[in-house]
Design an enzyme around this catalytic site. Structure first.
Site, PDB file in Angstrom:
ATOM      1  CG  ASN A 196      -1.879  -1.138   1.204  1.00 51.48           C
ATOM      2  OD1 ASN A 196      -2.829  -1.107   0.440  1.00 51.48           O
ATOM      3  ND2 ASN A 196      -1.636  -2.160   2.002  1.00 51.48           N
ATOM      4  CG  HIS A 226       9.150   0.669   2.754  1.00 53.88           C
ATOM      5  ND1 HIS A 226       8.747  -0.371   1.949  1.00 53.88           N
ATOM      6  CD2 HIS A 226       8.390   0.579   3.872  1.00 53.88           C
ATOM      7  CE1 HIS A 226       7.776  -1.044   2.549  1.00 53.88           C
ATOM      8  NE2 HIS A 226       7.552  -0.494   3.729  1.00 53.88           N
TER       9      HIS A 226
HETATM   10  N1  LIG Z   1      -1.249   2.221   4.119  1.00 56.61           N
HETATM   11  C1  LIG Z   1      -0.304   1.609   4.820  1.00 56.61           C
HETATM   12  O1  LIG Z   1       0.753   2.171   5.107  1.00 56.61           O
HETATM   13  C2  LIG Z   1      -0.551   0.224   5.279  1.00 56.61           C
HETATM   14  C3  LIG Z   1      -1.697  -0.418   4.945  1.00 56.61           C
HETATM   15  N2  LIG Z   1      -1.957  -1.674   5.392  1.00 56.61           N
HETATM   16  C4  LIG Z   1      -3.226  -2.274   4.969  1.00 56.61           C
HETATM   17  O2  LIG Z   1      -4.200  -1.989   5.978  1.00 56.61           O
HETATM   18  C5  LIG Z   1      -5.195  -3.003   5.988  1.00 56.61           C
HETATM   19  C6  LIG Z   1      -5.328  -3.547   7.417  1.00 56.61           C
HETATM   20  O3  LIG Z   1      -4.076  -4.091   7.808  1.00 56.61           O
HETATM   21  P1  LIG Z   1      -3.954  -5.103   9.041  1.00 56.61           P
HETATM   22  O4  LIG Z   1      -4.737  -4.594  10.178  1.00 56.61           O
HETATM   23  O5  LIG Z   1      -2.528  -5.399   9.215  1.00 56.61           O
HETATM   24  O6  LIG Z   1      -4.679  -6.393   8.445  1.00 56.61           O
HETATM   25  P2  LIG Z   1      -5.193  -7.669   9.236  1.00 56.61           P
HETATM   26  O7  LIG Z   1      -5.240  -8.774   8.248  1.00 56.61           O
HETATM   27  O8  LIG Z   1      -4.428  -7.837  10.498  1.00 56.61           O
HETATM   28  O9  LIG Z   1      -6.686  -7.268   9.641  1.00 56.61           O
HETATM   29  C7  LIG Z   1      -7.729  -7.131   8.722  1.00 56.61           C
HETATM   30  C8  LIG Z   1      -9.007  -7.328   9.502  1.00 56.61           C
HETATM   31  O10 LIG Z   1     -10.147  -7.109   8.661  1.00 56.61           O
HETATM   32  C9  LIG Z   1     -11.132  -8.053   9.051  1.00 56.61           C
HETATM   33  N3  LIG Z   1     -12.173  -8.237   8.055  1.00 56.61           N
HETATM   34  C10 LIG Z   1     -12.239  -9.121   7.047  1.00 56.61           C
HETATM   35  N4  LIG Z   1     -13.392  -8.995   6.385  1.00 56.61           N
HETATM   36  C11 LIG Z   1     -14.087  -8.013   7.011  1.00 56.61           C
HETATM   37  C12 LIG Z   1     -15.366  -7.425   6.815  1.00 56.61           C
HETATM   38  N5  LIG Z   1     -16.171  -7.829   5.827  1.00 56.61           N
HETATM   39  N6  LIG Z   1     -15.765  -6.443   7.658  1.00 56.61           N
HETATM   40  C13 LIG Z   1     -14.971  -6.028   8.657  1.00 56.61           C
HETATM   41  N7  LIG Z   1     -13.746  -6.547   8.896  1.00 56.61           N
HETATM   42  C14 LIG Z   1     -13.316  -7.525   8.075  1.00 56.61           C
HETATM   43  C15 LIG Z   1     -10.332  -9.300   9.301  1.00 56.61           C
HETATM   44  O11 LIG Z   1     -11.100 -10.211  10.051  1.00 56.61           O
HETATM   45  P3  LIG Z   1     -10.779 -11.792  10.068  1.00 56.61           P
HETATM   46  O12 LIG Z   1      -9.660 -11.915  11.064  1.00 56.61           O
HETATM   47  O13 LIG Z   1     -12.063 -12.377  10.499  1.00 56.61           O
HETATM   48  O14 LIG Z   1     -10.376 -12.162   8.668  1.00 56.61           O
HETATM   49  C16 LIG Z   1      -9.156  -8.741  10.070  1.00 56.61           C
HETATM   50  O15 LIG Z   1      -9.432  -8.658  11.451  1.00 56.61           O
HETATM   51  C17 LIG Z   1      -4.725  -4.066   4.982  1.00 56.61           C
HETATM   52  O16 LIG Z   1      -5.327  -3.868   3.726  1.00 56.61           O
HETATM   53  C18 LIG Z   1      -3.227  -3.781   4.864  1.00 56.61           C
HETATM   54  O17 LIG Z   1      -2.705  -4.224   3.632  1.00 56.61           O
HETATM   55  C19 LIG Z   1      -1.099  -2.311   6.233  1.00 56.61           C
HETATM   56  C20 LIG Z   1       0.089  -1.712   6.573  1.00 56.61           C
HETATM   57  C21 LIG Z   1       0.486  -0.417   6.091  1.00 56.61           C
HETATM   58  O1  LIG Z   2       2.564  -1.123   2.533  1.00 64.49           O
HETATM   59  C1  LIG Z   2       2.118  -1.964   3.311  1.00 64.49           C
HETATM   60  O2  LIG Z   2       0.968  -2.447   3.180  1.00 64.49           O
HETATM   61  C2  LIG Z   2       2.880  -2.437   4.499  1.00 64.49           C
HETATM   62  C3  LIG Z   2       4.322  -2.186   4.492  1.00 64.49           C
HETATM   63  O3  LIG Z   2       4.991  -2.189   3.492  1.00 64.49           O
HETATM   64  C4  LIG Z   2       4.955  -1.959   5.784  1.00 64.49           C
HETATM   65  O4  LIG Z   2       4.293  -2.043   6.841  1.00 64.49           O
HETATM   66  O5  LIG Z   2       6.152  -1.638   5.776  1.00 64.49           O
END
Ligand SMILES: NC(=O)C1=CN([C@@H]2O[C@H](COP(=O)(O)OP(=O)(O)OC[C@H]3O[C@@H](n4cnc5c(N)ncnc54)[C@H](OP(=O)(O)O)[C@@H]3O)[C@@H](O)[C@H]2O)C=CC1
Ligand SMILES: O=C([O-])CC(=O)C(=O)O
Length: 274
Positions: A196, A226
């Site tokens: 992301n 990064h």
């Molecule tokens: N922009 C940035 O810098 C970054 C972005 N991200 C992104 O942020 C997002 C969240 O990351 P992270 O918390 O680590 O991810 P996780 O996989 O730890 O958590 C995602 C959560 O979403 C839940 N989920 C799944 N389906 C649904 C639904 N329909 N409604 C509500 N909740 C749902 C999952 O539940 P279950 O456990 O039941 O599957 C899980 O608890 C990801 O897309 C990740 O790629 C992460 C790091 C950096």
């Molecule tokens: O971009 C992302 O989704 C996560 C990532 O690289 C980081 O946490 O360093």
């Protein structure tokens, strides 16, 4: 007279209680002036129960429509594929949506039109990256190139569609292996849960097709690292961040902190940074 002590608080709703969502819930529960967590939307209430039980204040489990009604700002912390369905009701209601799954924005540009139409706003925090302030400032002039090199422990890349589709193995590595070289747009498709950050960088700068990325699976690193190089007519930038993983090895701990910092700024009398 308005006697509600919370009337000017920013009402926050969270969707997804994984690494980022749970960290945010705990932080808001501990108390941040001007911010009130009003509810959370999860897929699996049983899995959420452990986190909720450890909060000081009871937190309402709401469906998405209820969460949107109750919130000024909704924070999306869910798998990338869900972004359009989460964003639709938030933006249609003219509210603010903090997007963590920023990579998914590239496949859903209509969400930006939706925000414009209804007076909503999509906020992409700096998240697990750095320097988006300087890159957006540089973009007011001419940016010649943006390049990012990402190194992750192999376990932080496991399951990425690009690796599976191209039969790239990252098992048992004893030295770094370059597993991807391409644009931010290609990375968002091939690594939807891992990169992301490069999409956020591209949106701040010269766009997803001109932002170049290399990804290395590196058994010698324990942090998601990064390195960013920007060449612009105003400045040259070289920046590195080494992220300590959270409960989710793909996600840096600083990600949730970046969201908290963004929200604190929203109504602050003193605001630092672009
Ligand atoms: N922009 C940035 O810098 C970054 C972005 N991200 C992104 O942020 C997002 C969240 O990351 P992270 O918390 O680590 O991810 P996780 O996989 O730890 O958590 C995602 C959560 O979403 C839940 N989920 C799944 N389906 C649904 C639904 N329909 N409604 C509500 N909740 C749902 C999952 O539940 P279950 O456990 O039941 O599957 C899980 O608890 C990801 O897309 C990740 O790629 C992460 C790091 C950096
Ligand atoms: O971009 C992302 O989704 C996560 C990532 O690289 C980081 O946490 O360093």
């Amino acid at each position: 007279m308005n006697t509600n002590p919370y009337s000017s608080d920013l009402r926050i709703g969270i969707v997804g209680l994984g690494a980022v969502g749970a960290s945010l819930a705990r932080t808001f529960d501990a108390g941040i002036p001007g911010i009130r967590l009003v509810g959370i939307t999860v897929r699996n209430p049983e899995r959420a129960a452990g986190v909720l039980a450890n909060l000081k204040n009871p937190l309402a489990l709401l469906d998405l429509e209820e969460l949107v009604q109750a919130s000024d700002v909704v924070i999306e912390c869910a798998p990338a594929a869900l972004l359009p369905q989460i964003a639709l009701p938030v933006l249609s209601a003219g509210k603010k949506l903090v997007v963590l799954s920023s990579g998914a924005l590239l496949e859903s540009p209509h969400l930006i039109d939706l925000a414009r139409l209804h007076g909503g706003q999509i906020l992409v925090p700096t998240g697990a990256l750095l320097g988006l302030d300087a890159v957006t400032a540089a973009a007011e002039g001419v940016i010649h190139s943006v390049r990012m090199i990402t190194r992750k422990p192999p376990r932080g890349l496991v399951g990425a569609p690009y690796l599976l589709e191209n039969f790239i193995s990252i098992e048992g590595l004893d030295k770094p292996k370059r597993v991807f070289k391409g644009s931010a747009r290609e990375a968002a498709r091939g690594f939807p849960a891992n990169l992301n950050v490069v999409v956020a960088l591209s949106l701040a700068g010269i766009g997803p097709d001109r932002t170049a990325l290399e990804i290395w699976a590196d058994p010698s690193v324990i942090r998601n690292t990064h390195l960013i190089e920007v060449d612009a007519d105003s400045a040259s930038l070289t920046m590195t961040i080494e992220n300590i993983p959270s409960d989710n090895p793909r996600t840096g701990r600083i990600t949730a902190q970046s969201v908290v910092a963004l929200l604190r700024k929203m109504n602050a009398p003193l605001r630092i940074g672009t």
